[in-house]
Scaffold this motif. Structure first.
Motif, PDB file in Angstrom:
ATOM      1  N   ALA A 181      -9.524  12.266 -36.241  1.00 49.04           N
ATOM      2  CA  ALA A 181     -11.119  11.411 -35.904  1.00 49.04           C
ATOM      3  C   ALA A 181     -10.812  11.030 -34.071  1.00 49.04           C
ATOM      4  N   ASP A 182      -9.079  10.807 -34.036  1.00 52.90           N
ATOM      5  CA  ASP A 182      -8.645   9.429 -32.679  1.00 52.90           C
ATOM      6  C   ASP A 182      -7.023  10.041 -32.981  1.00 52.90           C
ATOM      7  N   ARG A 183      -6.587   9.480 -31.998  1.00 51.84           N
ATOM      8  CA  ARG A 183      -5.043   9.579 -31.412  1.00 51.84           C
ATOM      9  C   ARG A 183      -4.496   9.259 -32.826  1.00 51.84           C
ATOM     10  N   ASP A 236     -17.258  20.604 -36.072  1.00 50.16           N
ATOM     11  CA  ASP A 236     -16.611  19.274 -36.414  1.00 50.16           C
ATOM     12  C   ASP A 236     -15.307  18.737 -36.144  1.00 50.16           C
ATOM     13  N   ALA A 237     -14.791  19.934 -35.026  1.00 46.86           N
ATOM     14  CA  ALA A 237     -13.938  19.915 -33.850  1.00 46.86           C
ATOM     15  C   ALA A 237     -13.489  18.164 -33.134  1.00 46.86           C
ATOM     16  N   THR A 238     -12.338  18.028 -32.706  1.00 51.23           N
ATOM     17  CA  THR A 238     -11.682  16.694 -31.907  1.00 51.23           C
ATOM     18  C   THR A 238     -11.062  17.009 -31.411  1.00 51.23           C
ATOM     19  N   ALA A 239     -10.388  17.943 -30.337  1.00 49.72           N
ATOM     20  CA  ALA A 239      -9.605  18.455 -29.420  1.00 49.72           C
ATOM     21  C   ALA A 239      -8.874  17.758 -29.004  1.00 49.72           C
ATOM     22  N   ARG A 240      -7.805  17.181 -29.397  1.00 45.69           N
ATOM     23  CA  ARG A 240      -6.798  16.220 -28.358  1.00 45.69           C
ATOM     24  C   ARG A 240      -5.090  16.820 -28.135  1.00 45.69           C
ATOM     25  N   VAL A 241      -4.313  16.539 -27.496  1.00 44.31           N
ATOM     26  CA  VAL A 241      -3.176  16.520 -27.267  1.00 44.31           C
ATOM     27  C   VAL A 241      -2.710  15.335 -28.205  1.00 44.31           C
ATOM     28  N   VAL A 242      -1.067  15.047 -28.470  1.00 43.24           N
ATOM     29  CA  VAL A 242      -0.863  13.833 -28.999  1.00 43.24           C
ATOM     30  C   VAL A 242       0.718  14.375 -28.946  1.00 43.24           C
ATOM     31  N   ARG A 243       1.244  12.856 -27.910  1.00 47.08           N
ATOM     32  CA  ARG A 243       2.932  12.383 -28.184  1.00 47.08           C
ATOM     33  C   ARG A 243       2.838  12.022 -28.826  1.00 47.08           C
ATOM     34  N   MET A 244       4.008  12.549 -30.164  1.00 47.99           N
ATOM     35  CA  MET A 244       4.317  12.386 -30.883  1.00 47.99           C
ATOM     36  C   MET A 244       6.090  11.776 -30.712  1.00 47.99           C
TER      37      MET A 244
END
Length: 122
Positions: free
Chosen positions: A96-98, A42-50
């Motif tokens: 699920a998304d950014r 179920d992983a939806t790996a992502r890197v986000v800039r917070m």
């Protein structure tokens, strides 16, 4: 809010945040356990800039630590913003998304700042 009133409310705010954070750790652990125990991923790996509202080094360190302690997320670093603020780079496994990743991470920061009674003075 006066400094005295803020100081009196601080222990309660910290207890509430600690309970909320413990619940978030349990929820995240359950997602990872489910992902491990079932076929597929179920992983939806992502890197986000917070973008951070936290201003001091201590606040930035705390939110980065809380994010890293939450299963499925990892703080990768701190980067400057053009407006003089800072952003955290966060690796997220189960959003699920950014937009949902940033919403959850910002909510955690908001709750932390509220627990520390920081947002009342800004």
């Amino acid at each position: 809010m006066t400094g005295t009133k803020r100081a009196l409310l601080l222990p309660g705010r910290l207890v509430v945040f600690t309970g909320w954070f413990a619940w978030q750790v349990l929820i995240s652990s359950g997602k990872i356990l489910h992902d491990i125990a079932t076929p597929g991923s179920d992983a939806t790996a992502r890197v986000v800039r917070m973008p951070l509202r936290s201003r001091t080094d201590a606040e930035v360190t705390l939110i980065g630590t809380f994010i890293t302690l939450t299963p499925g997320t990892l703080t990768l670093g701190v980067v400057p913003r053009e407006d003089g603020g800072r952003c955290l780079l966060v690796h997220s496994m189960y959003h699920a998304d950014r937009h949902s990743a940033l919403a959850d991470l910002s909510h955690m920061e908001d709750r932390m700042l509220h627990a520390l009674a920081v947002e009342d003075s800004r």
